[in-house]
Write a protein that holds these residues in place. Structure first.
Motif, short mmCIF file in Angstrom:
data_model
loop_
_atom_site.label_atom_id
_atom_site.label_comp_id
_atom_site.label_asym_id
_atom_site.label_seq_id
_atom_site.Cartn_x
_atom_site.Cartn_y
_atom_site.Cartn_z
N SER A 297 9.80 2.20 -29.30
CA SER A 297 10.25 1.93 -30.66
C SER A 297 10.79 0.52 -30.80
O SER A 297 11.41 -0.01 -29.88
CB SER A 297 11.37 2.91 -31.05
OG SER A 297 10.88 4.23 -31.04
N PRO B 121 7.55 7.45 -25.66
CA PRO B 121 7.92 6.83 -26.93
C PRO B 121 8.38 5.39 -26.74
O PRO B 121 9.13 5.08 -25.82
CB PRO B 121 9.06 7.72 -27.43
CG PRO B 121 9.61 8.39 -26.23
CD PRO B 121 8.48 8.47 -25.23
N GLU C 255 12.23 1.80 -24.75
CA GLU C 255 11.26 2.70 -24.14
C GLU C 255 12.01 3.78 -23.39
O GLU C 255 13.04 3.53 -22.77
CB GLU C 255 10.39 1.95 -23.11
CG GLU C 255 9.40 1.01 -23.67
CD GLU C 255 8.52 0.43 -22.58
OE1 GLU C 255 8.14 -0.74 -22.73
OE2 GLU C 255 8.23 1.13 -21.59
N TYR D 247 9.96 0.68 -36.02
CA TYR D 247 8.61 1.04 -35.62
C TYR D 247 8.71 2.06 -34.50
O TYR D 247 9.58 1.97 -33.65
CB TYR D 247 7.89 -0.21 -35.10
CG TYR D 247 6.54 0.05 -34.50
CD1 TYR D 247 5.43 0.27 -35.30
CD2 TYR D 247 6.37 0.09 -33.12
CE1 TYR D 247 4.19 0.51 -34.75
CE2 TYR D 247 5.13 0.32 -32.56
CZ TYR D 247 4.04 0.53 -33.38
OH TYR D 247 2.82 0.78 -32.84
N HIS D 248 7.82 3.04 -34.52
CA HIS D 248 7.83 4.05 -33.47
C HIS D 248 6.41 4.36 -33.06
O HIS D 248 5.53 4.51 -33.90
CB HIS D 248 8.53 5.32 -33.97
CG HIS D 248 8.80 6.30 -32.91
ND1 HIS D 248 8.13 7.49 -32.81
CD2 HIS D 248 9.65 6.28 -31.86
CE1 HIS D 248 8.57 8.15 -31.76
NE2 HIS D 248 9.49 7.43 -31.17
N ASN D 249 6.17 4.47 -31.76
CA ASN D 249 4.83 4.75 -31.26
C ASN D 249 4.92 5.62 -30.02
O ASN D 249 5.88 5.51 -29.25
CB ASN D 249 4.12 3.44 -30.92
CG ASN D 249 2.67 3.65 -30.58
OD1 ASN D 249 1.99 4.48 -31.18
ND2 ASN D 249 2.18 2.91 -29.62
N PHE D 250 3.94 6.47 -29.86
CA PHE D 250 3.81 7.25 -28.64
C PHE D 250 2.64 6.69 -27.85
O PHE D 250 1.57 6.48 -28.41
CB PHE D 250 3.52 8.73 -28.95
CG PHE D 250 4.65 9.42 -29.61
CD1 PHE D 250 5.67 9.98 -28.85
CD2 PHE D 250 4.73 9.52 -30.98
CE1 PHE D 250 6.72 10.63 -29.45
CE2 PHE D 250 5.77 10.17 -31.60
CZ PHE D 250 6.77 10.73 -30.83
N GLU D 251 2.86 6.45 -26.59
CA GLU D 251 1.77 6.00 -25.73
C GLU D 251 1.67 6.95 -24.56
O GLU D 251 2.68 7.32 -23.97
CB GLU D 251 2.01 4.58 -25.24
CG GLU D 251 1.94 3.57 -26.37
CD GLU D 251 1.98 2.13 -25.89
OE1 GLU D 251 1.92 1.90 -24.66
OE2 GLU D 251 2.09 1.25 -26.74
N ASP D 252 0.45 7.33 -24.25
CA ASP D 252 0.24 8.18 -23.09
C ASP D 252 0.40 7.37 -21.83
O ASP D 252 0.00 6.20 -21.76
CB ASP D 252 -1.17 8.78 -23.12
CG ASP D 252 -1.34 9.76 -24.26
OD1 ASP D 252 -0.34 10.38 -24.65
OD2 ASP D 252 -2.47 9.89 -24.76
#
Length: 82
Positions: free
Chosen positions: A4, A2, A44, A71-76
């Motif tokens: 953000s 995650p 992070e 803002y929130h994002n998931f990155e592999d």
């Protein structure tokens, strides 16, 4: 993983010192300090639980009024050997 974007609110006269305290935390990058006492940062963490713990810790920093998610994002993570 995650990642953000957050906005941390504090008193304008304390923003510089609060930003330094925030930046001292692993996983926190401060990107801007605004004149109105808002601090723009990216956080992070390895897991959601770790991210929540990080945000809870940031809320306890002296001078912080609030931490807001922008803002929130998931990155592999990259596969091993890539």
């Amino acid at each position: 993983m995650p990642i953000s974007g957050i906005v941390v609110s504090c008193r304008p006269e304390e923003a510089g010192g609060v930003a330094e305290k925030l930046a001292a935390n692993q996983g926190v990058e401060v990107h801007g300090v605004l004149a109105d006492g808002k601090i723009v940062a990216v956080i992070e963490a390895d897991t959601i639980d770790a991210e929540v713990a990080l945000v809870n810790g940031l809320q306890q920093v002296e001078g912080v009024i609030s931490v807001q998610l922008a803002y929130h994002n998931f990155e592999d993570a990259a596969p091993e050997g890539a």
